[in-house]
Design an enzyme around this catalytic site. Structure first.
Site, PDB file in Angstrom:
ATOM      1  N   ARG A   9       0.816  -1.221   0.000  1.00  0.00           N
ATOM      2  CA  ARG A   9       0.000   0.000   0.000  1.00  0.00           C
ATOM      3  C   ARG A   9       0.847   1.268   0.000  1.00  0.00           C
ATOM      4  NH1 ARG A   9      -4.602   0.202   4.069  1.00  0.00           N
ATOM      5  NH2 ARG A   9      -5.324   1.681   2.528  1.00  0.00           N
ATOM      6  N   CYS A  10       2.153   1.124   0.149  1.00  0.00           N
ATOM      7  CA  CYS A  10       3.069   2.269   0.238  1.00  0.00           C
ATOM      8  C   CYS A  10       3.744   2.508  -1.115  1.00  0.00           C
ATOM      9  CB  CYS A  10       4.122   1.979   1.312  1.00  0.00           C
ATOM     10  SG  CYS A  10       5.466   3.171   1.366  1.00  0.00           S
ATOM     11  N   ARG A  11       3.643   3.736  -1.605  1.00  0.00           N
ATOM     12  CA  ARG A  11       4.218   4.069  -2.909  1.00  0.00           C
ATOM     13  C   ARG A  11       5.733   3.876  -2.919  1.00  0.00           C
ATOM     14  NH1 ARG A  11       6.365   8.712  -5.018  1.00  0.00           N
ATOM     15  NH2 ARG A  11       5.712   9.916  -3.211  1.00  0.00           N
TER      16      ARG A  11
END
Length: 113
Positions: A9-11
């Site tokens: 979920r983390c870019r």
């Protein structure tokens, strides 16, 4: 083998994973929010990173601000907090040949590949 501690979920974590994938080397993905790291594992990773436990904490996370900010915590208490609340762990972390980096910015990962 390369290991990446990854949060899909983390870019920044996704960018780090792309760098690892593009290396063409064999790697393992550790989704640490699903497969929680133990205190011992975190201690080992911190040792490879050559940092203090507090330097691996995401200090802007609500959990940190609500429960830990401003308190005098020992290294072992900080590690325990990360083991119990893995959202507090900076990401991505990439380990290769017993050397580790936090992929912030993601380009730092290329230094150890």
């Amino acid at each position: 083998m390369i290991k990446i501690y990854h949060n899909p979920r983390c870019r920044k974590s996704r960018e780090g994973l792309q760098i690892v994938e593009n290396s063409g080397k064999e790697f393992e993905i550790r989704e640490y929010l699903k497969e929680l790291p133990s205190e011992e594992e975190l201690s080992s990773v911190i040792g490879l990173l050559k940092i203090k436990p507090i330097d691996l904490v995401r200090k802007n996370e609500a959990i940190w601000k609500e429960s830990y900010k401003g308190k005098e915590l020992s290294d072992s208490e900080i590690i325990k907090a990360m083991a119990e609340n893995p959202k507090l762990i900076e990401r991505p972390i990439v380990i290769h040949n017993n050397v580790a980096v936090i992929g912030r910015p993601p380009e730092k990962i290329q230094q150890i590949l």
